[in-house]
Design an enzyme around this catalytic site. Structure first.
Site, PDB file in Angstrom:
ATOM      1  N   LYS A 230       0.895  -1.106  -0.148  1.00 29.30           N
ATOM      2  CA  LYS A 230       0.080  -0.036  -0.138  1.00 29.30           C
ATOM      3  C   LYS A 230       0.935   1.253  -0.034  1.00 29.30           C
ATOM      4  O   LYS A 230       1.478   1.600   1.078  1.00 29.30           O
ATOM      5  CB  LYS A 230      -0.930  -0.299   1.215  1.00 29.30           C
TER       6      LYS A 230
ATOM      7  N   SER B 280      -8.716  -0.242  -5.026  1.00 25.79           N
ATOM      8  CA  SER B 280      -8.971   0.377  -3.296  1.00 25.79           C
ATOM      9  C   SER B 280     -10.337   0.341  -3.139  1.00 25.79           C
ATOM     10  O   SER B 280     -11.290  -0.490  -3.297  1.00 25.79           O
ATOM     11  CB  SER B 280      -8.122   1.357  -3.229  1.00 25.79           C
TER      12      SER B 280
END
Length: 633
Positions: free
Chosen positions: A209, A415
């Site tokens: 991430k 996401s």
């Protein structure tokens, strides 16, 4: 008898200044009113219906701006931008381009398509592949697709490669540029932390991430580079394969061209046009005027049209198609809800996603008895977790009401963009769609060191241990850090848990392909995050089949969007007339009307993340974000 009190010089100056400002304000508004009045009168007495579409017409497809799922500007602003030759609000709606090309394929009045790409801006890979397929279908139907460009960037060339003839200006300085994909970002740690004293505290879950890395690092992490190179390599190889198939050139040859471009340019004496011709990337070298003459010779000459050949522009052709549609259609509907842009809480304008506004559209579909199934068209890098969850809940509510929901992923559904559609009955994606990035992060800035550099210090008292702990002018309290990290950990557990339940997997299986890692659509399908390859057309057909609506002729597709204000829609129509365009182009009013829009666009920048991390009271927000910076150049 009392004499009137005389004002002092300062008071007279203030009053005089105010009177001048007030006069200027009234003058500007009066001028704007007169402008609108003139446009209305011109449209009333000088307008007219769209001219009939004559046989042997050439459809001129000259996209200006980038391909989008949904306009981010209202119609009035778009036409103002066009009238004043500004690049603001230049957008081409993907559905319009596909509908026009699909109709042109079988329309006997359309003889060929002329494709001009110089004004098309970089667009997403899935959108480009959709348009490329539509152009290839026109060519397969036996109609010429004649392409011209001053230069061709690689996204433009993916479309140009579908042409039956591709022409390049002989004096082209750019030629055909195939350079590969890249993902480079600016990193702010040294500038923010070392020089300004702003400490950005990152809380995240997911090895890959990397959305907030620029605020805490000076360079990309090895995990970020590994993941980006993996999915970008897949998209790049597919682009080469698509171009190679259309042009009859081996993908390896095209890749060699990209990797040895400097040497080849030097060998060609710096002549980019000749190099493109030698590599068989273009059919020939012609100026725009020579291409127009070619089209006039092959088609029907028309001295009144630009270029001298009978033609119809994309917007005008769409008006002809709309005019042919029935005014009342009582057939059951497959509703399409577009979710494009960043996800934020509350209500958002078109081109972005609001937790409340997009949820309201899905509720509208649920409550409408004419809507039997829904397609959620997603093109989003994500955003706020709670807003994403609001939208996901509406998807599950639709399914509970007995209405199938199918997700169609566009250029990017990563996401939070993946979160909102994970519970759909089926997920479609293009092999080059950017998706995944299942991970959570939060940013917490503190500026106590910044103030210290200025000799400013924060001190005081509180009635409880953590009162005032979210004040950005104070150092981050370890207890606050523990709290925020616990929230982020929970957010990741929620994310992977919901994906596991929705996709019929274990949490461990989802975690193995999550960790914030980005995948191409093809890679996501291999890992069970996507069900099938296809675009919006396939998703709509699937939704109709699930709702048992019968043959395509027995149902209709309807886009559910925020309704357009009638006055704005009406004025937008006026702006499309020659008289209206000429009036705005030859005056400075158009620039004035666009000024506020330009300022709004200028405020959209990556550093907005810092601003969004603070609420209006100057306190840090502990907002969990599911966001992906995953748009390569």
């Amino acid at each position: 008898m009392n004499e009137p009190r005389r004002r002092g010089p300062i008071a007279r100056l203030v009053v005089g200044t105010w009177d001048a400002i007030n006069f200027t304000r009234r003058l500007v508004f009066n001028l704007l009113f007169l402008l609108v009045l003139v446009i209305v009168l011109v449209a009333m007495f000088g307008g007219g219906k769209v001219a009939p579409l004559e046989p042997r017409s050439t459809l001129v497809f000259a996209p200006e701006g980038r391909l989008v799922e949904q306009y981010s500007c209202d119609a009035f602003s778009r036409n103002l931008a066009r009238a004043t030759n500004r690049r603001d609000c230049r957008e081409v709606r993907l559905r319009d381009a596909l509908r026009a090309l699909d109709s042109a394929r079988t329309d006997s009045r359309i003889e060929r398509v002329a494709l001009y790409l110089d004004d098309m801006e970089p667009s997403g890979f899935a959108s480009l592949r959709d348009v490329a397929a539509a152009l290839a279908a026109v060519r397969a139907a036996g109609k010429q697709v004649v392409v011209y460009g001053d230069n061709y960037a690689q996204g433009q060339y993916l479309l140009a490669a579908q042409g039956s003839e591709i022409y390049l200006d002989p004096m082209s300085q750019g030629g055909v540029t195939l350079e590969g994909l890249a993902s480079y970002r600016q990193y702010y740690r040294e500038g923010l932390q070392d020089k300004l004293g702003v400490d950005m505290h990152l809380f995240k879950v997911g090895q890959y991430k990397s959305a907030a890395e620029p605020y805490i690092l000076d360079a990309a992490s090895s995990a970020s580079k590994e993941a980006d190179l993996f999915w970008m390599g897949d998209v790049w190889r597919r682009m080469l394969a698509d171009i190679g198939k259309a042009r009859g050139i081996a993908p390896a040859t095209l890749e060699g061209y990209a990797n040895t471009l400097p040497e080849q340019v030097a060998a060609a004496g710096g002549d980019m046009a000749q190099l493109a011709l030698q590599q068989k990337l273009v059919t020939g070298l012609k100026t725009r005027e020579e291409v127009d003459e070619l089209l006039a010779e092959r088609g029907a000459p028309d001295d009144t049209a630009e270029g001298g050949f009978r033609q119809v522009a994309l917007d005008t052709y769409l008006q002809h198609l709309d005019g042919a549609l029935p005014q009342a259609d009582m057939r059951p509907q497959v509703a399409v809800v577009v979710a494009e842009g960043e996800i934020a809480g509350g209500t958002a304008t078109p081109g972005s996603i609001g937790g409340e506004s997009t949820s309201a559209l899905l509720r509208q579909a649920r409550d409408d008895d004419d809507v039997r199934a829904v397609v959620l068209r997603v093109s989003s890098p994500g955003g706020e977790v709670f807003a994403s969850e609001q939208i996901r809940r509406e998807v599950t509510a639709l399914k509970a009401a007995g209405k199938p929901v199918v997700v169609s992923m566009g250029d990017v559904a990563a996401s939070g963009g993946y979160w909102i559609g994970m519970n759909a009955d089926r997920i479609y994606a293009d092999p080059s769609t950017i998706t995944g990035s299942i991970g959570i992060f939060g940013l917490f800035p503190t500026i106590d060191r910044t103030l210290g550099k200025l000799g400013v210090h924060t001190d005081g008292v509180a009635t409880a241990k953590y009162a005032g702990a979210f004040d950005v002018t104070r150092p981050l309290d370890p207890g606050v850090a523990t709290t925020v990290q616990a929230m982020i950990d929970k957010g990741y557990r929620d994310f992977t848990g919901k994906v596991a339940k929705a996709r019929g997997k274990t949490v461990e299986q989802v975690d193995a392909v999550a960790q914030g890692r980005v995948w191409s659509g093809a890679q996501a399908k291999e890992r069970g995050l996507v069900d099938a390859f296809g675009g919006l057309k396939e998703a709509v057909a699937d939704a109709a089949a699930r709702a048992k609506l019968g043959k395509p002729s027995q149902w209709q597709t309807r886009y559910l969007e925020d309704s357009v204000v009638p006055l704005s829609q009406w004025l937008a129509g006026l702006m499309q007339s020659r008289a209206g365009l000429g009036l705005l182009r030859n005056t400075g009013i158009g620039e004035l009307l666009l000024a506020s829009r330009t300022q709004a666009l200028a405020n959209a920048a990556p550093l907005r993340f810092m601003q969004d991390a603070l609420d209006r009271h100057g306190r840090a927000r502990a907002t969990a974000l599911a966001y992906c910076f995953c748009e390569p150049q």
